[in-house]
Design an enzyme around this catalytic site. Structure first.
Site, PDB file in Angstrom:
ATOM      1  N   ARG A 153       0.826  -1.208   0.000  1.00 45.41           N
ATOM      2  CA  ARG A 153       0.000   0.000   0.000  1.00 45.41           C
ATOM      3  C   ARG A 153       0.857   1.254   0.000  1.00 45.41           C
ATOM      4  NH1 ARG A 153      -4.492  -0.542   3.976  1.00 45.41           N
ATOM      5  NH2 ARG A 153      -5.295  -1.505   2.090  1.00 45.41           N
ATOM      6  N   TYR A 154       1.834   1.289   0.889  1.00 46.20           N
ATOM      7  CA  TYR A 154       2.702   2.470   1.002  1.00 46.20           C
ATOM      8  C   TYR A 154       3.901   2.292   0.072  1.00 46.20           C
ATOM      9  CZ  TYR A 154       0.097   3.342   5.324  1.00 46.20           C
ATOM     10  OH  TYR A 154      -0.881   3.565   6.248  1.00 46.20           O
ATOM     11  N   ARG A 186       7.071   0.218   2.032  1.00 49.96           N
ATOM     12  CA  ARG A 186       6.895  -0.887   2.969  1.00 49.96           C
ATOM     13  C   ARG A 186       5.676  -1.722   2.584  1.00 49.96           C
ATOM     14  NH1 ARG A 186       5.589   4.022   4.439  1.00 49.96           N
ATOM     15  NH2 ARG A 186       4.036   4.523   6.037  1.00 49.96           N
ATOM     16  N   CYS A 189      -3.710 -17.417  15.659  1.00 48.61           N
ATOM     17  CA  CYS A 189      -3.207 -16.623  16.782  1.00 48.61           C
ATOM     18  C   CYS A 189      -3.325 -17.480  18.041  1.00 48.61           C
ATOM     19  CB  CYS A 189      -4.063 -15.375  16.990  1.00 48.61           C
ATOM     20  SG  CYS A 189      -3.820 -14.104  15.747  1.00 48.61           S
ATOM     21  N   CYS A 232      -8.879 -12.366  19.153  1.00 41.65           N
ATOM     22  CA  CYS A 232      -9.479 -11.165  19.730  1.00 41.65           C
ATOM     23  C   CYS A 232     -10.845 -10.954  19.085  1.00 41.65           C
ATOM     24  CB  CYS A 232      -8.606  -9.949  19.455  1.00 41.65           C
ATOM     25  SG  CYS A 232      -6.921 -10.146  20.038  1.00 41.65           S
ATOM     26  N   ARG A 258      -9.016  -8.262  11.094  1.00 45.01           N
ATOM     27  CA  ARG A 258      -9.052  -9.270  10.015  1.00 45.01           C
ATOM     28  C   ARG A 258      -9.931 -10.450  10.421  1.00 45.01           C
ATOM     29  NH1 ARG A 258      -3.152  -8.383   9.652  1.00 45.01           N
ATOM     30  NH2 ARG A 258      -3.054  -6.409   8.536  1.00 45.01           N
ATOM     31  N   ASP A 264     -11.422  -0.167  13.602  1.00 42.10           N
ATOM     32  CA  ASP A 264     -11.895  -0.201  12.208  1.00 42.10           C
ATOM     33  C   ASP A 264     -13.363  -0.637  12.109  1.00 42.10           C
ATOM     34  OD1 ASP A 264      -9.439   0.521  11.034  1.00 42.10           O
ATOM     35  OD2 ASP A 264      -8.714  -1.545  11.160  1.00 42.10           O
ATOM     36  N   CYS A 267     -10.993  -8.329  16.209  1.00 47.04           N
ATOM     37  CA  CYS A 267      -9.947  -8.460  15.183  1.00 47.04           C
ATOM     38  C   CYS A 267     -10.334  -7.714  13.905  1.00 47.04           C
ATOM     39  CB  CYS A 267      -9.713  -9.929  14.852  1.00 47.04           C
ATOM     40  SG  CYS A 267      -8.404 -10.164  13.636  1.00 47.04           S
ATOM     41  N   ASP A 318      -7.448   4.434  10.268  1.00 50.81           N
ATOM     42  CA  ASP A 318      -7.085   3.783   9.009  1.00 50.81           C
ATOM     43  C   ASP A 318      -8.196   4.108   8.012  1.00 50.81           C
ATOM     44  OD1 ASP A 318      -5.300   2.203   7.510  1.00 50.81           O
ATOM     45  OD2 ASP A 318      -5.018   0.875   9.235  1.00 50.81           O
ATOM     46  N   LYS A 356      -3.019   5.017   7.022  1.00 53.07           N
ATOM     47  CA  LYS A 356      -3.216   5.564   8.364  1.00 53.07           C
ATOM     48  C   LYS A 356      -3.143   7.088   8.350  1.00 53.07           C
ATOM     49  CE  LYS A 356      -1.106   1.447  10.266  1.00 53.07           C
ATOM     50  NZ  LYS A 356      -0.625   0.900   8.970  1.00 53.07           N
TER      51      LYS A 356
HETATM   52  C1  LIG Z   1       0.063  -0.137   8.890  1.00 51.69           C
HETATM   53  C2  LIG Z   1       0.562  -0.655   7.625  1.00 51.69           C
HETATM   54  C3  LIG Z   1       1.911  -0.561   7.295  1.00 51.69           C
HETATM   55  C4  LIG Z   1       2.933   0.086   8.212  1.00 51.69           C
HETATM   56  O1  LIG Z   1       2.662   1.460   8.378  1.00 51.69           O
HETATM   57  P1  LIG Z   1       3.554   2.358   9.350  1.00 51.69           P
HETATM   58  O2  LIG Z   1       2.836   3.663   9.427  1.00 51.69           O
HETATM   59  O3  LIG Z   1       4.911   2.487   8.717  1.00 51.69           O
HETATM   60  O4  LIG Z   1       3.642   1.675  10.662  1.00 51.69           O
HETATM   61  C5  LIG Z   1       2.311  -1.059   6.082  1.00 51.69           C
HETATM   62  N1  LIG Z   1       1.424  -1.613   5.222  1.00 51.69           N
HETATM   63  C6  LIG Z   1       0.111  -1.706   5.512  1.00 51.69           C
HETATM   64  C7  LIG Z   1      -0.821  -2.307   4.519  1.00 51.69           C
HETATM   65  C8  LIG Z   1      -0.370  -1.234   6.730  1.00 51.69           C
HETATM   66  O5  LIG Z   1      -1.679  -1.345   7.022  1.00 51.69           O
END
Ligand SMILES: *Cc1c(COP(=O)(O)O)cnc(C)c1O
Length: 437
Positions: free
Chosen positions: A137-138, A141, A150, A154, A159, A319, A157, A356, A363
């Site tokens: 997504r980002y 990362r 798990c 929870c 998910r 969420d 959850c 989110d 986020k």
């Molecule tokens: C939360 C998340 C991350 C990590 O986000 P950070 O703000 O760097 O902690 C990476 N990918 C996805 C899909 C996420 O939901």
């Protein structure tokens, strides 16, 4: 490393650091079913695994304090959303408290079935799944869903959709994930999540860590795990600790404490074992109605976390996932909590509150407003006490007209007045006392 002994943290080692979260000796023995279970057994993760509570009947046997009505709910709900609780996590419940915060997090309630409007995947993770089990997504990362298992499920959850469905075998898609990451060198940081990656067999976790760490462009591997909270004795396992140590140059652990009652001597020892390996530990809390939607509870949680050297990272707004609506509170409750944290307690203990974005926008941080007003050469800010200051945002030398009449915020915008103090603040009272000497 040696099996850490519970209560090994004697005050002789360090008299100043006497541990404050000592739970009663043999606390699990108040549960009849475990009254003959020894400390060695109860603190052995293998014993915990073989005694996982995964059916209503096992729950009723271990936890006979549920009402007939609650029992009916458990039976109905667990047909749709499976039930799984470690004996350790269940043992932290105070049976006399109907609304115990740990009970609410792990025992099914009928509210879960009443929520049919919310969506199953509000963050659209499945749309950002670039190869099976990898959500990209980002820019730099990505998130790797390694399992849907798990140590405790929870009830809130995010998910919930994958629990109890055909098993997610993230390890089987590892090769495709490695290929994708090799072709997308802008990704430097992998969130290894699930489910809970610390419940994977060591050989699967080893495979994941060794393959991912061998990719040149990967600098950081973050384990997202609730094991320190729900099955901390897993982190007494020498083989697992050795494995984590092997990859400790890249590893971070993000865990998930939601309530101060979850911080016990056992979880503290687990965290300590991870910290010893040079792996930093951060925490992500979810804001949950009836569990931690309270300034005092949240202060205690965050301060307790820094005492065990866990750095609060995120406070998540809950969420809108189907089946968890009853846990959601308002954004203004979250803002009230943040107002009660920033400035009032150590900055180390203040997480970032995030929402989110539905549909996969990522986020988004939200916080109380600290900016009150702006003009061309002034910004008016307020602090946690309610004092208001005029600040020069330009870096230029400012001019101040003498003997101006105070007209309110506009006087601060003009630069004629520097501040408006909150007279009720302890700090101002301290200053007044001091000036009398
Ligand atoms: C939360 C998340 C991350 C990590 O986000 P950070 O703000 O760097 O902690 C990476 N990918 C996805 C899909 C996420 O939901």
């Amino acid at each position: 490393m040696g099996q850490p002994q519970i209560s090994s943290l004697s005050s002789e080692q360090n008299p100043k650091k006497e541990f404050k979260y000592r739970i009663e000796d043999n606390w699990w023995k108040k549960f009849n079913i475990w009254k003959n279970v020894s400390k060695e057994e109860f603190l052995d993760w293998r014993w915990q695994y073989t005694h996982l509570i995964n059916s209503p009947w096992k729950l009723f046997e271990a936890f006979p304090w549920l009402s007939e009505e609650e029992k009916k709910e458990v039976v109905e709900v667990s047909k749709i959303y499976p039930l799984l609780i470690s004996p350790y996590y269940l043992s932290l419940i105070d049976p006399n408290d109907k609304l115990d915060p740990i009970k609410m997090q792990c025992i099914p309630s009928k509210e879960e079935l009443l929520d049919v409007a919310s969506t199953e995947d509000p963050l659209a993770e499945e749309s950002d799944e670039v190869v099976p089990n990898l959500v990209h997504r980002y820019p730099d990362r990505a998130l790797y869903i390694t399992t849907n298992f798990c140590a405790t499920y929870c009830r809130f959850c995010t998910r919930k959709r994958i629990l109890g469905k055909a098993t997610v075998t993230g390890v089987s898609s590892l090769q495709k994930i490695v290929d994708y990451l090799k072709q997308n060198k802008q990704v430097h940081d992998i969130v290894i999540s699930g489910g809970d990656p610390l419940t994977l067999p060591n050989k699967d976790l080893e495979k994941i860590l060794s393959e991912l760490s061998a990719i040149d462009s990967i600098d950081t591997l973050r384990l997202g795990s609730r094991v320190p909270v729900t099955l901390p004795m897993k982190l007494f396992d020498e083989e697992l600790l050795e494995l984590l140590e092997k990859y400790s140059d890249l590893l971070w652990l993000n865990t998930h404490f939601n309530h101060p009652n979850e911080i016990t001597e056992v979880s503290y020892l687990a965290i300590k074992n991870v910290l010893k390996l040079g792996i930093p530990v951060n925490n992500q809390t979810v804001l949950l109605k009836g569990v931690n939607d309270d300034v005092e509870v949240m202060r205690k949680l965050m301060l307790s976390l820094i005492k065990i050297k866990v750095r609060p990272y995120y406070l998540f707004h809950c969420d809108p996932t189907r089946g968890i609506r009853h846990f959601r509170t308002t954004i203004w409750k979250g803002l009230e909590i943040m107002e009660g944290l920033r400035g009032h307690i150590s900055g180390l203990a203040v997480p970032t509150y995030v929402v989110d974005a539905p549909g996969g926008g990522g986020k988004i941080p939200i916080m109380p407003n600290y900016i009150i007003s702006m003009s061309e050469d002034r910004i008016v800010l307020r602090n946690f006490e309610g004092s208001i200051v005029s600040y020069d945002p330009t870096g230029k030398a400012s001019t101040k007209e003498e003997n101006q009449k105070f007209e309110g915020i506009i006087s601060l915008l003009k630069g004629d007045f520097d501040k408006i103090d909150s007279l009720d603040s302890e700090r101002i009272k301290r200053r007044e006392k001091r000036s009398r000497y």
